[in-house]
Design an enzyme around this catalytic site. Structure first.
Site: not given
Length: 167
Positions: A40, A42, A67, A111
């Site tokens: 994905c 991350d 991100c 995150c």
């Protein structure tokens, strides 16, 4: 015209995204770990240099593929753990990271969870062949969340691949 609403990041997140601190690898790290999935996008790798006499983190670096929030979370985490004992570093939560960043959008809480998951895996790796009085034997809630995030990311990536191959 896109119907997507852009995420609003705080000033600190944008600053650390543009100018991350402690970016890179520690070649002689005595603890390191990964959390997340490239499926994905991350993923966080944490590298720690630990003073073995007093079990203090003397250096911390990271590599992140993700991100702005992912990069900022890993960057602030490395700042937060430098100079701390491993036990104190272990206590850092994803909410602490979010607070240090001035808040994360709710869709980006993962995150902070991945950053803490990578840190705790690195600390567990450090103690893999050593005894610790305080290290929990069972996975903590944040470690389990990181695992769940990784499994979810893999499932979603496989669905996307299947969907694309059927087109």
């Amino acid at each position: 015209m896109s119907s997507r609403v852009p995420l609003t990041y705080g000033k600190k997140v944008l600053e650390l995204f543009r100018n991350p601190k402690n970016l890179g690898k520690i070649e002689d790290a005595n603890a390191s770990a990964l959390a997340g999935s490239l499926a994905c996008g991350d993923m966080i790798a944490i590298y720690l240099k630990v003073d073995e006499l007093n079990e203090k983190i003397i250096d911390a670096k990271f590599e992140s593929y993700g991100c702005a929030a992912n990069i900022a979370a890993a960057s602030i985490l490395t700042e937060m753990v430098k100079g701390k004992g491993l036990k104190d570093a272990w206590r850092i939560s994803w909410r602490d990271i979010s607070d240090e960043l001035g808040g994360l959008p709710s869709v980006k809480y993962h995150c902070g969870i991945l950053a803490v998951g990578a840190l705790r895996r690195a600390i567990r790796a450090y103690y893999a062949n050593k005894h610790s009085e305080w290290l929990p034997k069972d996975l903590t809630q944040e470690e389990r969340h990181a695992l769940e995030e990784e499994k979810l990311m893999e499932v979603l990536a496989k669905r996307v691949q299947r969907s694309l191959s059927n087109e």
